[in-house]
Write a protein that holds these residues in place. Structure first.
Motif, mmCIF file in Angstrom:
data_model
loop_
_atom_site.group_PDB
_atom_site.id
_atom_site.type_symbol
_atom_site.label_atom_id
_atom_site.label_comp_id
_atom_site.label_asym_id
_atom_site.label_seq_id
_atom_site.Cartn_x
_atom_site.Cartn_y
_atom_site.Cartn_z
ATOM 1 N N GLU A 172 10.200 -2.710 -2.770
ATOM 2 C CA GLU A 172 9.514 -1.114 -1.674
ATOM 3 C C GLU A 172 10.549 -1.134 -0.251
ATOM 4 O O GLU A 172 10.968 -0.128 0.059
ATOM 5 N N TRP A 173 10.749 -2.170 -0.187
ATOM 6 C CA TRP A 173 11.823 -1.769 1.137
ATOM 7 C C TRP A 173 13.164 -1.785 1.056
ATOM 8 O O TRP A 173 13.296 -0.672 1.183
ATOM 9 N N ALA A 174 13.823 -2.192 -0.277
ATOM 10 C CA ALA A 174 14.861 -1.620 -1.151
ATOM 11 C C ALA A 174 14.657 0.254 -1.393
ATOM 12 O O ALA A 174 15.944 1.000 -0.894
ATOM 13 N N LYS A 175 13.523 0.799 -1.421
ATOM 14 C CA LYS A 175 13.134 2.337 -2.440
ATOM 15 C C LYS A 175 13.447 2.929 -1.099
ATOM 16 O O LYS A 175 13.788 3.794 -0.399
ATOM 17 N N ARG A 176 12.849 2.282 0.848
ATOM 18 C CA ARG A 176 12.882 2.863 1.430
ATOM 19 C C ARG A 176 14.066 2.396 2.330
ATOM 20 O O ARG A 176 14.527 3.707 2.658
ATOM 21 N N ARG A 177 14.876 1.794 2.135
ATOM 22 C CA ARG A 177 16.222 1.540 2.311
ATOM 23 C C ARG A 177 16.999 3.113 2.279
ATOM 24 O O ARG A 177 18.172 3.325 2.654
ATOM 25 N N ARG A 178 17.357 2.849 1.173
ATOM 26 C CA ARG A 178 17.789 3.580 -0.330
ATOM 27 C C ARG A 178 17.440 5.704 0.473
ATOM 28 O O ARG A 178 18.775 6.329 0.654
ATOM 29 N N ARG A 179 16.456 5.647 0.685
ATOM 30 C CA ARG A 179 15.810 6.823 0.597
ATOM 31 C C ARG A 179 15.995 7.147 2.877
ATOM 32 O O ARG A 179 17.189 7.969 2.855
ATOM 33 N N ALA B 131 0.800 -1.459 -0.381
ATOM 34 C CA ALA B 131 -0.005 0.057 0.029
ATOM 35 C C ALA B 131 1.310 1.351 -0.163
ATOM 36 O O ALA B 131 2.261 1.514 0.659
ATOM 37 N N GLU B 132 0.246 2.234 -0.341
ATOM 38 C CA GLU B 132 0.694 3.522 -0.232
ATOM 39 C C GLU B 132 1.936 4.353 0.756
ATOM 40 O O GLU B 132 2.419 4.420 0.839
ATOM 41 N N ASP B 133 0.825 4.086 1.720
ATOM 42 C CA ASP B 133 1.381 4.546 3.029
ATOM 43 C C ASP B 133 1.372 3.267 4.172
ATOM 44 O O ASP B 133 1.205 4.327 4.928
ATOM 45 N N ALA B 134 1.656 1.918 3.309
ATOM 46 C CA ALA B 134 2.833 1.691 4.649
ATOM 47 C C ALA B 134 3.353 2.176 5.488
ATOM 48 O O ALA B 134 4.305 2.622 4.643
ATOM 49 N N PRO B 135 2.932 2.444 6.915
ATOM 50 C CA PRO B 135 4.861 1.603 7.640
ATOM 51 C C PRO B 135 5.780 1.177 7.205
ATOM 52 O O PRO B 135 5.884 -0.411 6.846
#
Length: 124
Positions: free
Chosen positions: A105-112, A38-42
């Protein structure tokens, strides 16, 4: 595209499990997958979905999971590597479509997060 199905715990064929275990595990995975993409997933939901998805795909034990590193997850090749298993084997496991979405999704958040911690500006 849904979370997909793989052979749960395929690495450990023949191990006895209680009745209904895999069905319950599959329901947990599907519920987490829906929340994680989901777009707003924690972030913590995405991390939990990643861990559950990796266990589901590999059948890895807790100690094997703790020894995995970021380099063991290769979404471009659609595979995971479990090193230093109980029997000192190197096991490569394919990633299904559902786990690939969670890994991406995890990789995108990790990079950020890495960029933020390094003092750079976080991408939108």
């Amino acid at each position: 595209m849904g979370p997909g199905r793989s052979t749960p715990g395929a690495r450990f064929d023949g191990e006895p499990v209680r009745a209904g275990f895999w069905e319950q595990a599959e329901r947990v995975w599907q519920a987490l997958w829906v929340q994680a993409v989901a777009e707003d997933a924690p972030d913590d939901v995405v991390r939990l979905a990643l861990m559950v998805g990796v266990v589901r795909a590999t059948g890895a034990r807790r100690a094997e999971l703790t020894r995995m590193s970021v380099g063991d997850v290769r979404p471009h090749k659609r595979e995971l590597t479990v090193r230093r298993t109980k029997f000192r084997q190197l096991v490569t496991v394919p990633i299904d479509d559902g786990l690939k979405r969670v890994v991406d999704e995890w990789a995108k958040r990790r990079r950020r997060l890495v960029k933020e911690l390094a003092g750079g500006e976080a991408p939108p």
